[in-house]
Design an enzyme around this catalytic site. Structure first.
Site, PDB file in Angstrom:
ATOM      1  CG  PHE A 106      -0.466   0.376   2.460  1.00 46.04           C
ATOM      2  CD1 PHE A 106       0.328  -0.265   2.504  1.00 46.04           C
ATOM      3  CD2 PHE A 106      -0.263   1.759   2.872  1.00 46.04           C
ATOM      4  CE1 PHE A 106       1.729   0.056   4.559  1.00 46.04           C
ATOM      5  CE2 PHE A 106       0.078   2.557   4.432  1.00 46.04           C
ATOM      6  CZ  PHE A 106       1.208   1.026   4.860  1.00 46.04           C
ATOM      7  CE  LYS A 107       5.049   1.255   4.661  1.00 45.86           C
ATOM      8  NZ  LYS A 107       4.771   0.186   4.924  1.00 45.86           N
ATOM      9  CG  ASP A 108       3.599   1.085  -4.758  1.00 45.62           C
ATOM     10  OD1 ASP A 108       4.506   1.668  -4.647  1.00 45.62           O
ATOM     11  OD2 ASP A 108       3.463  -0.359  -4.998  1.00 45.62           O
ATOM     12  CB  ALA A 111       5.814   5.627  -2.340  1.00 42.18           C
TER      13      ALA A 111
END
Ligand SMILES: *Cc1c(COP(=O)(O)O)cnc(C)c1O
Length: 431
Positions: A106-108, A111
């Site tokens: 989910f950090k995409d 970012a």
């Protein structure tokens, strides 16, 4: 839109400063001064709108005083290039799959939004920005892939030699272009220390425009609220209350869900689910907040002993501990419980990663104690990202999605770096 520091509400800055600085000078976290409320009329239209259209409304409500409509659309389109499907596992239980982005976690979302917003805010400046990131794995890959090819920004990633899995390492050391990886002779804390010292070094800051893209940056935190709006809009309409369960480490993801709730999304309950790094569940169950050293677990992206977004949880509820405790229930699980859940859910045909498994169990335990709910848990990573653990737990091979397998074919390219600030400083000065 102005932002204040959680350590001093009189310290107020604009969006550009909050994003470029990352952390307030007093070490507080930036928070929006006012939280816009979306009308029920607008929320009622979300089920017919696309993820991007919902994104435009939500980001528009938050950022319209700082960015043009055109910029907001560009930001949202750049961030939401992949879906976040809501998958029904059982009656009233849904998995929100947040792993369909380039690095499968989910950090995409954060970012990609952060990189685009930074490049917009710096458009008129002719200075090159250097983003310094210390990583123990997942953050490096999401940030590197989010910033890849972004004009005017160079990313320098510091990672501990031999302490990052091959797959994670390949996701940021093989990219080239504006991404440089420094392989530090030390552990993660050493990498973080080098980065912190660089931010404090007067000589370096005079010469270079240095910034961070870590998870406390508002540009990484805020866009995470989008998939709560989207998932909610895709749930069946009935008289059941809605709960969201979030596998948590630094508590940025769940804080973004609470932001969505404060913006008017009628989420009735949050479930904060952790591994044995249980500081926040303990607090929610009545103990004092007591940071501790982190304990290694199978859900290693949540091995956090001093969750950095905790002040945001309180700030979102106006500093009222009781309101926080009423809205968020805490659960924590051992590795044995996590693996047992992965095995049990696999029997019904769904493969969880260890982080999603913690979220699923939190949701099920909450729903077991409370009736008339439908619930969503956030599946934060693809099981292939943690295939060592998953294959061992399930006794079967995990098939890697093509884009993950493709990283393994790339050529690793790193610069060796000692665990010494003068060496790191010399390197930065030579850029
Ligand atoms: C970072 C991460 C988490 C924890 O998210 P927080 O916002 O830090 O609470 C959970 N799962 C995965 C897979 C992660 O990479």
């Amino acid at each position: 839109m102005k932002f204040f520091s959680t350590n001093n509400s009189d310290h107020q800055v604009d969006l550009a400063e909050a994003v470029i600085k990352g952390l307030a000078p007093d070490q507080g976290l930036y928070m929006p001064m006012e939280i816009p409320i979306l009308s029920k009329k607008l929320l009622d239209k979300f089920p017919e709108m696309s993820f991007q259209e919902i994104g435009n409304e939500v980001i528009g409500a938050l950022f319209s005083s700082a960015l043009s409509q055109e910029q907001i659309r560009e930001l949202v389109d750049h961030t939401l290039t992949f879906d976040a499907p809501l998958v029904k596992l059982e009656e009233d239980v849904y998995s929100l799959e947040l792993f369909h982005g380039p690095t499968l976690a989910f950090k995409d979302f954060g970012a990609r939004f952060c990189s685009k917003l930074m490049s917009m805010l710096l458009e008129k400046s002719d200075r090159k920005v250097r983003v310094l990131v210390a990583t123990s794995g997942d953050t490096g890959s999401a940030v590197a892939n989010g910033f890849l090819g972004v004009d005017g920004v160079d990313v320098i990633i510091l990672f501990p030699k031999g302490k990052v899995s091959e797959l994670q390492e390949k996701q940021f050391t093989t990219l080239g272009q504006n991404i440089t990886s420094l392989e530090v002779d030390g552990v993660f804390d050493d990498c973080q220390k080098l980065v912190k010292e660089a931010f404090l070094d007067a000589e370096l800051n005079e010469k270079l425009l240095l910034t961070s893209a870590n998870s406390i940056n508002v540009a990484r935190w805020i866009p995470q609220c989008l998939y709560y709006f989207y998932a909610f809009s895709r749930l069946p309409k009935n008289d059941k209350k809605v709960a969201f369960a979030v596998p948590s480490g630094n508590f940025g993801n769940i804080a973004a869900g609470i932001l969505a709730q404060r913006m008017g999304l009628p989420i009735d309950q949050f479930v904060a689910a952790t591994n044995v790094n249980r500081v926040v569940p303990d607090f929610l169950n009545g103990a004092d907040f007591q940071a501790m050293s982190s304990i290694a677990t199978v859900s290693n992206s949540m091995d956090v002993g001093n969750p950095s977004n905790f002040p945001r949880l309180l700030a979102l509820y106006g500093g009222d501990e009781q309101v926080l405790k009423d809205n968020v229930k805490g659960y924590f699980y051992s590795d044995e419980e996590t693996i047992e859940v992965m095995q049990q859910v696999k029997k019904s045909g769904y493969m969880l990663d260890p982080h999603g498994a913690v979220g699923y169990k939190g949701l099920k335990d909450f729903m077991g104690e409370n009736s008339n709910y439908q619930g969503v848990f956030l599946e934060t990573a693809h099981p292939g990202k943690f295939r060592g653990t998953v294959e061992k737990a399930l006794g079967e091979k995990v098939i890697l999605p093509e884009r993950l397998a493709a990283f393994l074919e790339g050529e690793k390219d790193v610069t060796a770096m000692g665990n010494d600030f003068e060496e790191f400083k010399g390197y930065l000065k030579s850029l």
